[in-house]
Enzyme design. Structure first.
Site, PDB file in Angstrom:
ATOM      1  NE  ARG A 394      -0.916  -4.769   2.775  1.00  0.00           N
ATOM      2  CZ  ARG A 394      -0.494  -5.921   2.252  1.00  0.00           C
ATOM      3  NH1 ARG A 394      -1.039  -7.041   2.667  1.00  0.00           N
ATOM      4  NH2 ARG A 394       0.451  -5.944   1.329  1.00  0.00           N
ATOM      5  CG  HIS A 454      -1.702  -0.308  -3.863  1.00  0.00           C
ATOM      6  ND1 HIS A 454      -0.967   0.845  -3.734  1.00  0.00           N
ATOM      7  CD2 HIS A 454      -1.327  -1.106  -2.829  1.00  0.00           C
ATOM      8  CE1 HIS A 454      -0.170   0.762  -2.683  1.00  0.00           C
ATOM      9  NE2 HIS A 454      -0.365  -0.415  -2.112  1.00  0.00           N
ATOM     10  NE  ARG A 583       9.273   2.291   3.429  1.00  0.00           N
ATOM     11  CZ  ARG A 583       8.079   1.741   3.252  1.00  0.00           C
ATOM     12  NH1 ARG A 583       7.017   2.303   3.786  1.00  0.00           N
ATOM     13  NH2 ARG A 583       7.953   0.645   2.515  1.00  0.00           N
TER      14      ARG A 583
END
Length: 802
Positions: A394, A454, A583
């Site tokens: 991204r 990724h 997380r």
């Protein structure tokens, strides 16, 4: 390839595939969203920070519904009944998720109505009901509607002459029932609330607002004239994002992605939020036409959709916000003459800095522009650079990263870019970047069949005096300048030849026939990473069995892979002390008979914790001790979580961290995370979480606040060389390694408080004129390092001078 050692087998009979040992993935993610919502509920946070989190919860839950509930519904429709590791079928998961999601949305609405809206009003920020406006204000709103809103509206009726209208994903709509004099049956009409008009319409000059949907609703007579308005109701749809095509038979990957984007617009509706007490005819029309199950309909008090409430955080009310944060230059890369747009010949060469020793970047504490962006921009303009390669998952819509790659190509460098087309919700953005890169003659790879790429890696190939050198960046976050301001991520800049050669192999695989299965130092998924992480966990278990120190500390975004969970259970039963800083999603359950040595933590704060750190003690002795068979502790950072998708279905890269100074920085971060008593949560056996609070008289430890303070301090200290301190008053037992020669002396010096060390090296340290630092140590290279504690100075003197 070495075979894996056998797993630890406990003395007692334990079924490690028992579903009771595994939490459900979807319910675990919703548990994380409850922790995010707590930031909106927690009145210790400034008011507008709470509003920000109210908005974040809506965006997060929208994505959860589109991806996870959408995927479950797809499985149900496909007739899949296979049970997950926790024993639930897709239908059972779908049912439970809806049962949990409803109360969460109710709680969010209550947070706004009973907490935040009154608190905002008390602070002079009024969100008014239309009826609260004076007659004069209502008149001005009617004028505003007629001039600025009405021209944007298109009513779409559903009757024998008109088909049921298409309703776009996540758009807010007003359902209107009307009756004309000629008909008895009311007509259903959909009016889309225009997204290009302010949701919060300012009333007058003050911070007083009314919602645009109320302005529309109360002035419908101007839009739908000559009919009776029977009733209205706001509603909002969420559509399935899990729309796929078989990559194996796709003739063109770009064409396939374009088709997926088009199909997603018209995908199945998987949730409808509708205003409570909506007219039964409105509700039934929507339910029938959209083919919704009753569980998929959420009757909620208004307003629906809190995303646009984020705009309130732009108000100039600093007393209602957290202190603003500006990412700081990295101390080793700080140079005011350098910028991404204007470079000065006097600025230090970033490659010289990396060649001197590795550099750890920590965003958003360190500025992305003067670190990662600088690395790529200097590469693009350096005449000695031969090639630049990068993997983009991204990036920002106005990406300077992409511009640097284009500049590199224009300057005659060989440029290769891997752009992942299948990055969910960024497909369109990435398609546009691919076209722009290709227009500039850059070779672009789009992805690997069956895998997402990724990894967050970049490679610069540079010709120097008598050789070609490789400079690498291996990170945990995307090459995205905006998210780097709000996501906590790490990156390693290194000239390590083995890491560079591994990246050469990795980038070649993007355009070649497949992934290589051997790498020198990097752990690469899906070929070596699972095997090597399994090896390291089993090695800790063997150390524990042999009576050697054994410890695992892992910081990831998610721990979902059942095989890794089983390995951790086995290690715990063998006696390995394990801390997991996860997380969000975590399948593992602590405090069971198989997990007595495991603690699970989660940190939720102003920045999204996105970095991944892996620590294995490897039997290393404590300072002053000797242990037969022990090794050096190991640290890794990289792009992969411990999720099945990361280990098996994505191309990921995790790098070892071997520089002792950088290990100290990672040790500091891990110890600080485990000491946080303001934003840290700990998991219970049942998967619930408790937030940690300081005991009476105990100082507050907020990891993100401390790291901001330390980054700011380092940027203001001309002699600081590392962005994160190696000495800080946080107790912990993690070891650094790489300094076995000094371990014994560190221990022995502790007994006498380090006096002998200070006396022996009196020429190499002094007390600076500083309110912050008590000691300054001169390095052999002539630099100065500053320390708050004597222990830090003693440790530095031993490392530099023995």
């Amino acid at each position: 390839m070495d075979e894996l050692p056998p797993p630890y087998e406990p003395d007692r009979d334990v079924d490690l595939q028992d579903p009771e040992l595994y939490l459900n993935r979807e319910l675990s993610e919703l548990s994380f969203q409850r922790r995010v919502m707590h930031e909106a509920l927690d009145d210790r946070n400034p008011l507008l920070e709470r509003v920000r989190f109210l908005s974040i919860v809506t965006r997060n839950l929208d994505e959860f519904v589109m991806k996870r509930i959408g995927g479950l519904k797809q499985q149900i429709e496909a007739g899949i009944t296979e049970e997950a590791a926790d024993g639930r079928t897709p239908r059972e998961q779908w049912t439970e998720v809806h049962d949990v999601l409803g109360p969460m949305l109710e709680k969010q609405a209550d947070c706004y109505r009973s907490m935040l809206r009154p608190a905002l009003a008390e602070a002079g920020i009024d969100i008014l009901a239309y009826d609260d406006l004076t007659a004069a204000e209502q008149s001005r709103m009617r004028e505003y509607f007629e001039e600025s809103v009405l021209p944007t509206l298109t009513p779409l009726s559903f009757d024998p002459a008109h088909p049921f209208p298409f309703i776009s994903n996540r758009s807010l709509s007003l359902a209107v029932l009307t009756r004309s004099p000629e008909t008895e049956e009311p007509t259903f009409t959909r009016v889309k609330i225009p997204p290009n008009r302010p949701r919060l319409v300012q009333v007058g000059e003050d911070s007083r607002y009314v919602l645009v949907e109320e302005v529309i609703e109360r002035n419908l007579d101007l839009l739908l004239s000559n009919v009776e308005i029977v009733d209205t109701a706001l509603f909002r749809l969420t559509r399935n994002a899990e729309v796929r095509r078989d990559e194996e038979i796709a003739e063109d990957l770009i064409e396939m992605i374009e088709e997926v984007l088009e199909q997603r617009r018209f995908a199945t509706v998987v949730r409808m939020e509708i205003e409570r007490d909506a007219h039964p005819r409105i509700r039934q029309t929507l339910k029938r036409q959209l083919e919704l199950d009753e569980r998929e309909i959420y009757d909620l008090p208004g307003p629906l959709d809190y995303r646009e409430f984020m705009s309130l955080t732009d108000l100039d009310r600093p007393e209602l916000k957290l202190e603003p944060w500006t990412p700081q230059p990295h101390p080793r890369l700080e140079d005011t003459a350098w910028s991404a747009f204007e470079q000065d010949d006097s600025s230090d060469d970033i490659f010289e800095q990396i060649d001197e020793r590795d550099i750890l970047l920590h965003h958003p504490y360190h500025d992305f522009g003067t670190t990662v962006q600088r690395f790529l921009s200097e590469a693009a303009n350096d005449p000695d650079v031969l090639a630049v390669k990068a993997a983009i998952y991204r990036t920002a819509s106005d990406s300077q990263v992409i511009q640097s790659l284009i500049d590199a190509a224009e300057n005659g460098k060989q440029v290769a870019v891997m752009v992942e087309l299948k990055a969910r919700f960024d497909e369109q953005n990435n398609l546009e970047w691919i076209r722009r890169l290709e227009e500039n003659g850059i070779h672009v790879a789009y992805g690997t069949i069956g895998l997402k790429t990724h990894t967050k890696t970049a490679l610069v190939v540079r010709e120097e005096d008598d050789s070609v050198e490789l400079y690498s960046h291996v990170g945990t976050g995307n090459y995205h300048s905006e998210t780097a301001k709000g996501y906590v991520d790490l990156g390693l800049l290194t000239a390590d030849r083995d890491i560079g050669q591994d990246l050469v192999t990795l980038f070649n695989s993007f355009t070649g026939p497949g992934l290589d299965e051997e790498f020198r130092k990097l752990l690469v998924a899906p070929v070596t990473m699972r095997r090597e992480f399994t090896r390291y966990i089993r090695r800790e278990a063997r150390h524990a069995q042999a009576g050697r120190p054994a410890r695992i500390v892992v910081k990831v975004n998610g721990l979902e892979d059942p095989e890794i969970v089983e390995e951790l259970y086995r290690a715990s039963m063998a006696g390995v002390e394990i801390d997991l800083i996860v997380r969000d999603i975590c399948r593992l359950r602590p405090e069971l008979a198989v997990s007595q040595n495991i603690a699970v933590h989660s940190v939720v704060g102003r920045f999204l914790e996105h970095s991944r750190i892996f620590y294995f003690r490897n039997g290393a002795p404590a300072p002053g001790e000797t242990v037969d068979g022990g090794g050096e502790p190991e640290y890794y950072i990289g792009s992969a979580d411990w999720m099945t998708r990361n280990l098996d279905s994505r191309v990921e890269a995790v790098t070892p961290v071997e520089n002792p100074e950088i290990r100290r920085q990672l040790k500091f971060v891990l110890e600080l995370l485990l000491s946080d008593n303001r934003k840290r949560w700990t998991m219970n056996e049942d998967g619930s979480y408790d937030q940690q609070y300081p005991d009476d008289g105990e100082p507050v430890v907020n990891v993100q606040v401390i790291l901001m303070r330390e980054a700011l301090k380092a940027s203001r200290n001309d002699n600081a060389t590392d962005g994160i301190p190696s000495d800080y008053p946080i107790d912990g037992e993690l070891l650094v390694g790489g300094e076995t020669a000094t371990a014994a002396s560190v221990s022995s010096s502790a007994a006498d408080g380090g006096r002998d060390i200070l006396e022996r090296h009196a020429d190499h340290w002094y007390r600076p004129d500083s309110d912050t630092y008590a000691y300054a140590v001169r390095t052999p290279a002539g630099d100065r390092r500053y320390y708050e504690s004597r222990a830090g100075a003693v440790d530095a003197l031993e490392r530099f001078y023995g």
